[in-house]
Design an enzyme around this catalytic site. Sequence first.
Site, mmCIF file in Angstrom:
data_model
loop_
_atom_site.group_PDB
_atom_site.id
_atom_site.type_symbol
_atom_site.label_atom_id
_atom_site.label_comp_id
_atom_site.label_asym_id
_atom_site.label_seq_id
_atom_site.Cartn_x
_atom_site.Cartn_y
_atom_site.Cartn_z
ATOM 1 C CG ASN A 111 -1.824 1.184 1.298
ATOM 2 O OD1 ASN A 111 -2.411 1.560 0.273
ATOM 3 N ND2 ASN A 111 -1.969 1.813 2.457
ATOM 4 C CG HIS A 113 -0.634 6.058 4.787
ATOM 5 N ND1 HIS A 113 -2.013 6.006 4.845
ATOM 6 C CD2 HIS A 113 -0.248 6.922 5.758
ATOM 7 C CE1 HIS A 113 -2.433 6.795 5.826
ATOM 8 N NE2 HIS A 113 -1.383 7.365 6.395
ATOM 9 C CB SER A 140 5.083 5.263 4.171
ATOM 10 O OG SER A 140 5.412 6.352 5.006
ATOM 11 C CG ASP A 149 -2.593 3.181 7.019
ATOM 12 O OD1 ASP A 149 -2.667 2.572 5.940
ATOM 13 O OD2 ASP A 149 -3.373 4.103 7.325
HETATM 14 C C1 GRF Z 1 -2.631 8.679 -2.837
HETATM 15 O O1 GRF Z 1 -2.292 9.902 -2.261
HETATM 16 C C2 GRF Z 1 -2.365 7.549 -1.869
HETATM 17 O O2 GRF Z 1 -1.348 7.823 -0.957
HETATM 18 C C3 GRF Z 1 -3.654 7.432 -1.126
HETATM 19 O O3 GRF Z 1 -4.654 7.715 -2.080
HETATM 20 C C4 GRF Z 1 -4.122 8.570 -3.082
HETATM 21 C C5 GRF Z 1 -4.438 7.953 -4.420
HETATM 22 O O4 GRF Z 1 -4.172 8.803 -5.484
HETATM 23 N N1 GRF Z 1 -3.757 6.130 -0.520
HETATM 24 P P1 GRF Z 1 -4.294 8.280 -6.990
HETATM 25 O O5 GRF Z 1 -5.687 7.688 -7.145
HETATM 26 O O6 GRF Z 1 -3.227 7.276 -7.221
HETATM 27 O O7 GRF Z 1 -4.139 9.507 -7.837
#
Ligand code: GRF
Length: 203
Positions: A111, A113, A140, A149
Amino acid sequence: MIDNPVTLAVLISGNGSNLQSIIDHIEQGQLNARIACVISNKPCAYGLKRAEKHHIPGYCVSHLDYTKRADFEQAMLDVLQEHKPDLIILAGFMRILSHIFIDQYKDRILNIHPSLLPKYKGLNTHRRALAAGDTHHGASVHVVTPDLDSGEIILQGTCPIDTDDNEQSLQQKIHQIEHVIYPRAIASYTQSGFNPAMHDPNS
Ligand code: GRF
């Protein structure tokens, strides 16, 4: 000799800019991977259009079509079973996965985050970093475990918080970092043989 590309399934809920970055890195030969499928829990997710444009099979498995989380997750597992990914990449996927799902792909779900974990698990990370008066913020990539997370961190990227930054400007900065670190983290985790204890975040 060229190693076999790692097979990815990417789970999204929205825009999919991280998905796009992974696609671009693959197409430019910077990431030895192939995306077998993209799954969105939202039918209108723009990321599904990105997948289509790059001839990647895209699926909508809407959580709203299921009353039980187990059934929603089983529907996703059925799609995954068809494509047999080595790694599942959560890229803005906004549903919490149960330990039953996670156990099926133990140490094979990553993931991204938008914070410097372990700071700011959960939502509204940019707002919380600003409210705390932090001088730095970041993103991260971590292994997904049943605790939200909290899995082992594969790679982090950081940026300064400037005095004139707001939630929107921080979000843009963090996105730029994410687009660099996610493909890199996938490569380094793959090279470690999906072993959280062996990856080298500096490689
Ligand atoms: C990213 O900022 C990620 O960290 C979070 O959701 C957002 C997704 O953005 N989990 P995208 O859909 O890849 O533009």
